[in-house]
Design a protein around this motif. Structure first.
Motif, PDB file in Angstrom:
ATOM      1  N   TYR A 292      74.814  14.652  10.428  1.00 12.55           N
ATOM      2  CA  TYR A 292      75.944  14.353  10.013  1.00 12.55           C
ATOM      3  C   TYR A 292      77.030  14.838   9.800  1.00 12.55           C
ATOM      4  O   TYR A 292      76.810  14.975   8.696  1.00 12.55           O
ATOM      5  CB  TYR A 292      75.840  12.616   9.593  1.00 12.55           C
ATOM      6  CG  TYR A 292      77.192  12.070   9.017  1.00 12.55           C
ATOM      7  CD1 TYR A 292      78.183  11.477  10.324  1.00 12.55           C
ATOM      8  CD2 TYR A 292      77.857  12.191   8.198  1.00 12.55           C
ATOM      9  CE1 TYR A 292      79.289  11.416   9.607  1.00 12.55           C
ATOM     10  CE2 TYR A 292      78.541  12.666   7.598  1.00 12.55           C
ATOM     11  CZ  TYR A 292      79.749  11.127   8.674  1.00 12.55           C
ATOM     12  OH  TYR A 292      81.062  11.292   8.074  1.00 12.55           O
TER      13      TYR A 292
ATOM     14  N   LYS B 179      69.409  12.190  13.236  1.00 15.49           N
ATOM     15  CA  LYS B 179      70.863  13.259  13.567  1.00 15.49           C
ATOM     16  C   LYS B 179      71.184  13.688  12.133  1.00 15.49           C
ATOM     17  O   LYS B 179      71.978  12.904  11.315  1.00 15.49           O
ATOM     18  CB  LYS B 179      71.539  11.969  14.151  1.00 15.49           C
ATOM     19  CG  LYS B 179      72.799  13.097  15.534  1.00 15.49           C
ATOM     20  CD  LYS B 179      73.698  11.781  15.314  1.00 15.49           C
ATOM     21  CE  LYS B 179      74.852  12.207  15.945  1.00 15.49           C
ATOM     22  NZ  LYS B 179      75.903  11.053  16.372  1.00 15.49           N
TER      23      LYS B 179
ATOM     24  N   TRP C 234      63.741   8.179  14.112  1.00 11.38           N
ATOM     25  CA  TRP C 234      64.715   8.922  14.895  1.00 11.38           C
ATOM     26  C   TRP C 234      66.141   9.163  13.573  1.00 11.38           C
ATOM     27  O   TRP C 234      66.391   8.708  12.932  1.00 11.38           O
ATOM     28  CB  TRP C 234      65.971   7.765  16.144  1.00 11.38           C
ATOM     29  CG  TRP C 234      66.960   7.995  16.323  1.00 11.38           C
ATOM     30  CD1 TRP C 234      66.958   8.976  18.256  1.00 11.38           C
ATOM     31  CD2 TRP C 234      68.364   8.465  16.103  1.00 11.38           C
ATOM     32  NE1 TRP C 234      68.198   9.463  18.211  1.00 11.38           N
ATOM     33  CE2 TRP C 234      69.318   9.597  16.691  1.00 11.38           C
ATOM     34  CE3 TRP C 234      68.790   8.206  15.039  1.00 11.38           C
ATOM     35  CZ2 TRP C 234      70.746   9.326  16.662  1.00 11.38           C
ATOM     36  CZ3 TRP C 234      70.357   8.466  14.800  1.00 11.38           C
ATOM     37  CH2 TRP C 234      71.039   8.743  15.839  1.00 11.38           C
TER      38      TRP C 234
ATOM     39  N   LYS D  65      73.143  13.100   6.824  1.00 15.48           N
ATOM     40  CA  LYS D  65      72.359  12.269   7.901  1.00 15.48           C
ATOM     41  C   LYS D  65      71.843  11.051   8.492  1.00 15.48           C
ATOM     42  O   LYS D  65      72.199  10.254   7.199  1.00 15.48           O
ATOM     43  CB  LYS D  65      70.203  12.509   7.528  1.00 15.48           C
ATOM     44  CG  LYS D  65      70.228  14.553   7.846  1.00 15.48           C
ATOM     45  CD  LYS D  65      68.536  15.023   8.241  1.00 15.48           C
ATOM     46  CE  LYS D  65      68.382  16.297   8.132  1.00 15.48           C
ATOM     47  NZ  LYS D  65      68.893  17.069   7.227  1.00 15.48           N
TER      48      LYS D  65
END
Lengths: 114, 322
Positions: free
Chosen positions: B60, B58, B56, B128
């Protein structure tokens, strides 16, 4: 003698007096502000967003600035960083170390310290 | 839930070796472990564990930089000389542009720009956040930074929040903090129940340990010490032990100098897995077992090792002359 005061509680939730007091201060998401009357009874409470929560640096300073604008006299959180303590002292805002309980319970535990 | 922060002040003394070993050991012992690599400048937990993929990720973001809107820019050149980071340049077509790597987001350019709305603030990706369920049975939260973007306490705080989302009541969160005592280290330590300091017997490391120790006293945290490569300087190692004793720091163990550690790093398998019988691995396993014992006898250990009185650390403030 007027003795009304505002107490701020650091929290990650928006559940008013049921929010849990966080271990964080500078980077906490919200503050629950509780207004007390002369007899230390709750008059009102509201939630403010902590500008320090989104800050890259100087989070605690931004949080203290916000509390100052809100005319808060006492702030409750689990831990205060070095910069936070200096800023709070300078601005004569009292800090109390406490976390993991609901705002309403925390208030009960600290009334004698106010 | 118990939060253990591993810190050293000085880089390269064995924080990640110690934290990966503790995480693997506790996970083997069927404990719920969540590991956080809080050193986004040089994330290496996944390198030691030999993980190359992420389950996973994401984006940032924590900062704003300036952006010039081409259609509105009148090319007056006011901003060009005013940028102290020299982030503004003129491209081959004569348009004013901002180099996103050099721009620090001070927005001085917006103050000198005569046209309203020609220079705007723009959110920029700082790095990230990652998560992977490692082959050693525990999840790891890590992060990386884009070129030119600084590490921050906010990034560490977000990593900790991710960890707490997947952690259970009996979870042990292990935070491998960055070197130094800066913003990201303060965020790594804040809220931790216990701090493990890792030192090597050198003056630089000893000095760094003393600095982090001041921070732990500020947060009223109980502290334990691991001396890495203790046999490269026995006299200095004794000095470290004395320091621990004077300050009520629990000495968890001493790791001897052992080439199996660099060898295991080169093969990207943790030393306690690859060379379990090497002297260093044996010491690391003993240290991890002590950590498990501390967790099981938490209250007793906490009372015995927490600082007796608060010693808030106050930075020196230089005030403007009135």
């Amino acid at each position: 003698m007027v003795n009304e005061m505002k107490v701020a509680f650091a929290t990650e939730e928006k559940n008013g007096l049921d929010s849990i007091v966080s271990t964080k201060f500078g980077r906490v998401a919200y503050f629950v502000i509780v207004e007390l009357d002369n007899d230390k009874k709750i008059k009102d409470n509201y939630i403010i967003v902590n500008p320090g929560g989104e800050a890259r640096s100087g989070a605690a300073i931004k949080a203290v600035q916000k509390l100052l604008e809100e005319k808060v006299a006492v702030v409750v959180a689990g831990a205060f960083g070095p910069n936070a303590l200096v800023a709070l002292d300078e601005m004569n805002i009292k800090h109390i170390v406490l976390s993991g309980v609901k705002v309403s319970e925390a208030l009960g535990q600290i009334t004698d310290k106010l | 839930m118990i939060e253990i922060a591993v810190a050293s002040g000085k880089g390269g003394v064995g924080k990640s070796t110690v934290s990966t070993s503790i995480a693997i050991y506790l996970s083997r012992r069927k404990r719920n472990v969540v590991a956080i690599d809080a050193d986004a400048d040089a994330a290496n937990f996944h390198l030691i564990l030999g993980e190359d993929r992420w389950d996973w990720k994401k984006s940032y973001s924590d900062s704003m930089i300036a952006k010039i809107i081409e259609e509105k820019c009148i090319k007056c050149g006011n901003c060009l000389g005013k940028c102290s980071y020299k982030a503004i340049y003129i491209d081959e077509r004569g348009n004013y542009r901002i180099n996103p790597i050099l721009c620090e987001g001070c927005l001085t350019c917006t103050l000198v720009c005569p046209v309203r709305g020609a220079i705007v603030r723009e959110k920029v990706e700082s790095g990230k956040l990652y998560r992977v369920n490692t082959k050693y049975g525990f999840p790891l939260i890590s992060a990386s930074l884009n070129p030119g973007r600084p590490n921050s306490g906010k990034l560490v705080t977000e990593e900790k929040e991710l960890a707490k989302e997947i952690a259970e009541d009996d979870s042990i969160i292990i935070i491998d903090s960055a070197a130094g005592i800066g913003c990201q280290v303060v965020s790594s330590l804040a809220g931790a129940n216990m701090v493990i300091l890792v030192a090597e017997p050198t003056p630089a490391s000893f000095n760094a340990i003393k600095r982090v120790h001041v921070l732990t006293k500020h947060f009223m945290q109980p502290v334990a010490l691991v001396i890495n490569k203790y046999d490269i300087n026995l006299q200095m190692s004794d000095t470290l032990e004395d320091f621990a004793q004077e300050n009520n720091i629990d000495l968890l163990g001493k790791i001897p100098y052992d080439e199996s550690i660099p060898k295991s790093m080169a093969s990207r398998v943790p030393v306690i897995e690859l060379f379990p019988n090497s002297p260093a691995a044996k010491a690391l396993i003993n240290i991890s077992a002590k950590v498990e014992y501390i967790i099981d006898n938490w209250y007793e250990w906490f009372i015995g090792h927490r600082p007796k009185k608060p010693e808030p650390y106050k930075p020196i403030i230089i005030k403007p002359a009135s």
